[in-house]
Design an enzyme around this catalytic site. Structure first.
Site, PDB file in Angstrom:
ATOM      1  N   ILE A  24       1.246  -1.718  -0.013  1.00 24.78           N
ATOM      2  CA  ILE A  24      -0.155   0.015  -0.195  1.00 24.78           C
ATOM      3  C   ILE A  24       0.873   1.485  -0.267  1.00 24.78           C
ATOM      4  O   ILE A  24       1.694   1.287   0.467  1.00 24.78           O
ATOM      5  CB  ILE A  24      -1.010  -0.566   0.915  1.00 24.78           C
ATOM      6  N   CYS A  25       0.351   2.017  -0.874  1.00 27.04           N
ATOM      7  CA  CYS A  25       0.847   3.968  -0.281  1.00 27.04           C
ATOM      8  C   CYS A  25       2.201   3.759  -1.108  1.00 27.04           C
ATOM      9  O   CYS A  25       2.606   3.480  -2.831  1.00 27.04           O
ATOM     10  CB  CYS A  25       1.307   4.159   0.903  1.00 27.04           C
ATOM     11  N   HIS A  26       3.213   4.472  -0.466  1.00 27.34           N
ATOM     12  CA  HIS A  26       4.708   4.147  -0.930  1.00 27.34           C
ATOM     13  C   HIS A  26       5.200   2.436  -1.012  1.00 27.34           C
ATOM     14  O   HIS A  26       6.672   2.360  -1.347  1.00 27.34           O
ATOM     15  CB  HIS A  26       5.309   5.089   0.304  1.00 27.34           C
ATOM     16  N   TRP A  45       0.625   5.698  -4.231  1.00 27.53           N
ATOM     17  CA  TRP A  45       0.428   6.978  -4.000  1.00 27.53           C
ATOM     18  C   TRP A  45       0.357   7.136  -5.107  1.00 27.53           C
ATOM     19  O   TRP A  45       1.847   6.985  -5.992  1.00 27.53           O
ATOM     20  CB  TRP A  45       1.302   6.920  -2.975  1.00 27.53           C
ATOM     21  N   SER A  59      -3.008  -1.298  -3.156  1.00 22.48           N
ATOM     22  CA  SER A  59      -3.797   0.501  -3.226  1.00 22.48           C
ATOM     23  C   SER A  59      -2.828   1.436  -3.064  1.00 22.48           C
ATOM     24  O   SER A  59      -1.483   1.645  -2.386  1.00 22.48           O
ATOM     25  CB  SER A  59      -4.294  -0.286  -1.685  1.00 22.48           C
TER      26      SER A  59
END
Length: 179
Positions: free
Chosen positions: A105-107, A126, A158
């Site tokens: 998720i994200c970075h 992200w 995500s």
């Protein structure tokens, strides 16, 4: 099912660690916190220090064979530190080589890029990572969750903390905890 959460000694976004951890724990899972150093990790709430969490084992002491699922929480600094660790990158690559599911998720896809496992895959992150993902041969999509089954394993990704309910649900579906 044994689940590993791989994080650096500091820099993980706390909610991106605790939300999927709690979701998996409610199914009877006992996740393991894997880091590059023993002791405790320092989580963050964006750029502010949050809680600390005990490390169960280090990336140089385990392999993908010891687990069934890998979860890579984000935070800006966390994956940046992880991609500098040969043991952490090798641990991640081991899941892809073994055909085991990975959720990021994200970075966190920065660590996937360093492990050279995004080529030919579709994933989200992200938004600032989209150029990095494309340069590494992946296809970036802007959606809450991407579930890619086109490689040797399932890759669940995500974008951000607001997407955690959809991310957690996708992870639970992958482990068979939801129908």
């Amino acid at each position: 099912m044994r689940t590993a959460f791989l994080v650096a000694p500091e820099g993980v976004e706390q909610i991106e660690l605790t939300s999927p951890w709690q979701a998996l724990s409610q199914t009877g899972e006992t996740p393991q916190l894997v880091s590059t150093k023993p002791g405790r990790i320092q989580a963050f709430d964006h750029l502010d220090k949050a809680d600390t969490f005990p490390v169960d084992t280090t990336a140089d002491q385990v392999t993908a064979d010891d687990f069934d699922l890998l979860v890579l929480p984000g935070g800006v600094a966390n994956p940046d530190f992880l991609r500098l660790s040969r043991a952490a990158v090798g641990f991640v690559k081991g899941f892809f080589d073994a055909g085991k599911p990975v959720a990021a998720i994200c970075h966190a896809p920065w660590t996937l890029i360093e492990a050279d496992v995004v080529r030919g895959r579709t994933l989200t992150s992200w938004p600032s990572l989209q150029t990095d993902i494309r340069n590494a041969g992946g296809t970036w999509v802007d959606q809450q969750v991407s579930v890619d089954r086109n490689g040797p394993n399932t890759l669940i990704t995500s974008r951000k903390p607001a997407d955690l309910p959809a991310f957690d649900e996708a992870v639970l579906r992958e482990v068979g905890a939801m129908t």
